[in-house]
Structures are given as structure tokens and as C-alpha cells.
Design a protein around this motif. Structure first.
Motif, PDB file in Angstrom:
ATOM      1  N   ALA A  97      10.637 -11.327  -9.345  1.00 41.76           N
ATOM      2  CA  ALA A  97       9.343 -10.631  -9.436  1.00 41.76           C
ATOM      3  C   ALA A  97       8.308 -11.452 -10.188  1.00 41.76           C
ATOM      4  N   GLU A  98       8.764 -12.435 -10.967  1.00 43.85           N
ATOM      5  CA  GLU A  98       7.849 -13.246 -11.756  1.00 43.85           C
ATOM      6  C   GLU A  98       7.376 -14.501 -11.032  1.00 43.85           C
ATOM      7  N   TRP A  99       8.052 -14.885  -9.934  1.00 38.46           N
ATOM      8  CA  TRP A  99       7.680 -16.150  -9.280  1.00 38.46           C
ATOM      9  C   TRP A  99       7.621 -16.107  -7.753  1.00 38.46           C
ATOM     10  N   ASN A 100       8.063 -15.005  -7.160  1.00 39.99           N
ATOM     11  CA  ASN A 100       8.084 -14.931  -5.698  1.00 39.99           C
ATOM     12  C   ASN A 100       7.052 -13.926  -5.195  1.00 39.99           C
ATOM     13  N   PRO A 101       5.873 -14.385  -4.780  1.00 29.92           N
ATOM     14  CA  PRO A 101       4.835 -13.447  -4.336  1.00 29.92           C
ATOM     15  C   PRO A 101       5.199 -12.696  -3.058  1.00 29.92           C
ATOM     16  N   MET A 102       6.145 -13.228  -2.281  1.00 34.15           N
ATOM     17  CA  MET A 102       6.552 -12.542  -1.054  1.00 34.15           C
ATOM     18  C   MET A 102       7.228 -11.208  -1.349  1.00 34.15           C
ATOM     19  N   LEU A 103       7.785 -11.100  -2.545  1.00 27.46           N
ATOM     20  CA  LEU A 103       8.430  -9.846  -2.953  1.00 27.46           C
ATOM     21  C   LEU A 103       7.413  -8.710  -3.065  1.00 27.46           C
ATOM     22  N   TRP A 104       6.155  -9.078  -3.241  1.00 27.76           N
ATOM     23  CA  TRP A 104       5.097  -8.106  -3.510  1.00 27.76           C
ATOM     24  C   TRP A 104       4.291  -7.738  -2.260  1.00 27.76           C
ATOM     25  N   ASN A 105       4.824  -7.971  -1.105  1.00 26.57           N
ATOM     26  CA  ASN A 105       4.128  -7.624   0.135  1.00 26.57           C
ATOM     27  C   ASN A 105       4.574  -6.230   0.589  1.00 26.57           C
ATOM     28  N   ALA A 126       3.010  11.344   6.408  1.00 30.05           N
ATOM     29  CA  ALA A 126       2.942  11.732   4.992  1.00 30.05           C
ATOM     30  C   ALA A 126       3.558  10.638   4.112  1.00 30.05           C
ATOM     31  N   SER A 127       4.642  10.042   4.577  1.00 27.49           N
ATOM     32  CA  SER A 127       5.264   8.950   3.821  1.00 27.49           C
ATOM     33  C   SER A 127       4.400   7.699   3.842  1.00 27.49           C
ATOM     34  N   ILE A 128       3.788   7.417   4.987  1.00 27.57           N
ATOM     35  CA  ILE A 128       2.867   6.275   5.092  1.00 27.57           C
ATOM     36  C   ILE A 128       1.719   6.452   4.102  1.00 27.57           C
ATOM     37  N   GLU A 129       1.169   7.666   4.062  1.00 24.58           N
ATOM     38  CA  GLU A 129       0.067   7.922   3.136  1.00 24.58           C
ATOM     39  C   GLU A 129       0.514   7.744   1.691  1.00 24.58           C
ATOM     40  N   GLY A 130       1.732   8.187   1.371  1.00 19.92           N
ATOM     41  CA  GLY A 130       2.252   8.003   0.017  1.00 19.92           C
ATOM     42  C   GLY A 130       2.350   6.532  -0.349  1.00 19.92           C
ATOM     43  N   ARG A 131       2.846   5.718   0.575  1.00 19.63           N
ATOM     44  CA  ARG A 131       2.975   4.291   0.295  1.00 19.63           C
ATOM     45  C   ARG A 131       1.616   3.606   0.256  1.00 19.63           C
ATOM     46  N   LEU A 132       0.712   4.006   1.140  1.00 18.69           N
ATOM     47  CA  LEU A 132      -0.640   3.439   1.095  1.00 18.69           C
ATOM     48  C   LEU A 132      -1.306   3.723  -0.250  1.00 18.69           C
ATOM     49  N   SER A 133      -1.167   4.943  -0.727  1.00 19.65           N
ATOM     50  CA  SER A 133      -1.820   5.320  -1.988  1.00 19.65           C
ATOM     51  C   SER A 133      -1.222   4.581  -3.180  1.00 19.65           C
ATOM     52  N   ASP A 134       0.004   4.067  -3.015  1.00 19.70           N
ATOM     53  CA  ASP A 134       0.665   3.338  -4.101  1.00 19.70           C
ATOM     54  C   ASP A 134       0.351   1.845  -4.075  1.00 19.70           C
ATOM     55  N   ILE A 135      -0.255   1.361  -2.999  1.00 14.65           N
ATOM     56  CA  ILE A 135      -0.524  -0.078  -2.879  1.00 14.65           C
ATOM     57  C   ILE A 135      -1.432  -0.610  -3.992  1.00 14.65           C
ATOM     58  N   PRO A 136      -2.536   0.061  -4.364  1.00 10.90           N
ATOM     59  CA  PRO A 136      -3.342  -0.488  -5.471  1.00 10.90           C
ATOM     60  C   PRO A 136      -2.544  -0.683  -6.757  1.00 10.90           C
ATOM     61  N   GLU A 140      -1.706  -4.437  -8.247  1.00  7.82           N
ATOM     62  CA  GLU A 140      -2.172  -4.714  -9.613  1.00  7.82           C
ATOM     63  C   GLU A 140      -0.996  -5.142 -10.485  1.00  7.82           C
ATOM     64  N   GLN A 141       0.139  -4.503 -10.266  1.00 12.35           N
ATOM     65  CA  GLN A 141       1.349  -4.882 -10.991  1.00 12.35           C
ATOM     66  C   GLN A 141       1.749  -6.313 -10.642  1.00 12.35           C
ATOM     67  N   ALA A 142       1.556  -6.697  -9.383  1.00 14.10           N
ATOM     68  CA  ALA A 142       1.866  -8.075  -8.976  1.00 14.10           C
ATOM     69  C   ALA A 142       1.012  -9.067  -9.748  1.00 14.10           C
ATOM     70  N   ARG A 143      -0.274  -8.752  -9.887  1.00 17.95           N
ATOM     71  CA  ARG A 143      -1.178  -9.679 -10.580  1.00 17.95           C
ATOM     72  C   ARG A 143      -0.799  -9.858 -12.046  1.00 17.95           C
ATOM     73  N   THR A 144      -0.269  -8.826 -12.670  1.00 13.55           N
ATOM     74  CA  THR A 144       0.092  -8.920 -14.085  1.00 13.55           C
ATOM     75  C   THR A 144       1.512  -9.437 -14.301  1.00 13.55           C
ATOM     76  N   THR A 145       2.327  -9.457 -13.249  1.00 11.42           N
ATOM     77  CA  THR A 145       3.734  -9.837 -13.396  1.00 11.42           C
ATOM     78  C   THR A 145       4.002 -11.269 -12.947  1.00 11.42           C
ATOM     79  N   ALA A 189      -8.641   2.313   0.287  1.00 12.38           N
ATOM     80  CA  ALA A 189      -8.303   1.814  -1.054  1.00 12.38           C
ATOM     81  C   ALA A 189      -7.175   0.792  -0.973  1.00 12.38           C
ATOM     82  N   ALA A 190      -6.224   1.017  -0.059  1.00 14.10           N
ATOM     83  CA  ALA A 190      -5.136   0.056   0.125  1.00 14.10           C
ATOM     84  C   ALA A 190      -5.672  -1.270   0.647  1.00 14.10           C
ATOM     85  N   LEU A 191      -6.590  -1.206   1.606  1.00 14.82           N
ATOM     86  CA  LEU A 191      -7.188  -2.427   2.136  1.00 14.82           C
ATOM     87  C   LEU A 191      -7.991  -3.167   1.072  1.00 14.82           C
TER      88      LEU A 191
END
Length: 198
Positions: A97-105, A126-136, A140-145, A189-191
Motif C-alpha cells: 500500500a506504500e509503494w504500489n499505486p495499482m493497489l489503489w485503483n 446500490a452497491s455501485i453507488e456505495g463504492r462510488l461514494s467511497d472513491i474520494p 485521498e487515502q492513497a495520496r497520504t499513504t 464526485a468519484a470522477l
């Protein structure tokens, strides 16, 4: 069934459940849809907590009196032990998670819900919407990790994220249109979050 076998099978079930909850995309891929509205949490706190859970589970496995198990359960015990040891190694030593950006796709997490007709469209949406809403949050976690990353991984990740952008911007809308449903409110927001990553 003796008490040792019963206790081991309960431990195995709990260990598998916690592993699937920790990796909801893998759970979807395996056909377990309890966590379809979530993305993984790769924060250091979450991974440390997962490592502690694995350590507790391995301790419990070591305490099983395997002499009391039949051959099938004994094989299951060793498979479970090996799987947990591998995950612990990945968390504590590989630290991808600290060095592989592909993990964060988040693309695979969405594609699995779009491409597999395992449930009615509204349920998958409904599940797609849940995952879309979690993308931001996820990106953001990817950028800090993420820390130092190999160039080849960065280049590959950018290409993959471009595909994810197409998936979100076009394919979700097309399927919504085909099924006569509204486009998820969380899509824009996901886009936006994805554009910041590219």
C-alpha cells in the motif's frame, strides 16, 4: 463431531469472514456479496488492526489440538494457517500500500458489479453507488499513504486509472440507461477525485 473439530471449524469460519470483510473486492470476486458497497481500507491504522487480528487467529490455530482433527480438517487448518501467515507477511513486510499505486485503483471493484449478473440491477446499482461514494475517501487515502513508487508501477497505474475513468464516466451511465434507472449521485464526485489522481 468432537469439541476440537467444532471449535476449529468455528475459528476457521470467523477467520475467513474477517478476511473477506477486510478485502471487500476479493469477497465480491469470490461471490460473497455482503460487502459489495465498500472499498478496502489500506490506512496504516486499519492494516495494523488487521495484522493484530491475524496474529490472534494464528495464536488460536496454534492452540488447536490437531491430533483430534480428521485428515480433512487437518488439511484445512494448514491451508488457513498458511493463508493467514501470507497475509501477515504482505501487511508487515511487503507493505504494498506504500509503494504500489495499482493497489489503489477502484476500477476492479466497480467492474465486478457491472459485469456479473449475480443479482437484480437495482441491488447491484446500490452497491455501485456505495463504492462510488467511497472513491474520494479511498483516493485521498492513497495520496497520504503512497511513498516512493517504482516508475513502471506509476506509468501502469496511470493507464489503468484512465480505464477506470472511462468505466465510471461511460459504462455506468450506459447500464443505468439500459435499465431505466437514474445515474448515481456519487458519480461526479468519484470522477472529480479520480481526475485529481491522474
Amino acid at each position: 463431531m468432537n469439541e476440537t473439530t467444532q471449535a476449529f471449524r468455528q475459528l476457521a469460519e470467523e477467520s475467513i469472514d474477517s478476511a473477506l470483510e477486510a478485502d471487500p473486492v476479493a469477497a465480491t470476486w469470490l461471490g460473497d456479496h455482503r460487502f459489495d458497497d465498500r472499498l478496502p481500507d489500506y490506512s496504516s491504522d486499519a492494516l495494523s488492526s488487521r495484522a493484530r487480528t491475524i496474529d490472534d487467529q494464528l495464536t488460536a490455530i496454534d492452540a488447536v489440538d490437531d491430533v483430534e482433527l480428521d485428515v480433512v480438517d487437518l488439511v484445512d487448518l494448514e491451508i488457513l494457517r498458511s493463508r493467514l501467515q501470507r497475509e501477515a507477511f504482505e501487511i508487515e513486510e511487503l507493505r504494498a500500500a506504500e509503494w504500489n499505486p495499482m493497489l489503489w485503483n477502484p476500477g476492479t471493484a466497480l467492474h465486478l458489479l457491472l459485469s456479473r449478473d449475480f443479482a437484480p440491477w437495482q441491488e447491484r446499482l446500490a452497491s455501485i453507488e456505495g463504492r462510488l461514494s467511497d472513491i474520494p475517501r479511498f483516493l485521498e487515502q492513497a495520496r497520504t499513504t503512497l511513498l516512493s513508487m517504482p516508475q513502471i508501477h506509476v506509468e501502469t497505474a496511470i493507464g489503468q486509472l484512465t480505464g477506470t475513468r472511462e468505466l465510471i464516466s461511460s459504462h455506468i451511465g450506459l447500464q443505468c440507461h439500459e435499465h431505466g434507472s437514474a445515474t448515481p449521485e456519487s458519480l461526479e464526485a468519484a470522477l472529480d477525485a479520480l481526475e485529481k489522481q491522474l
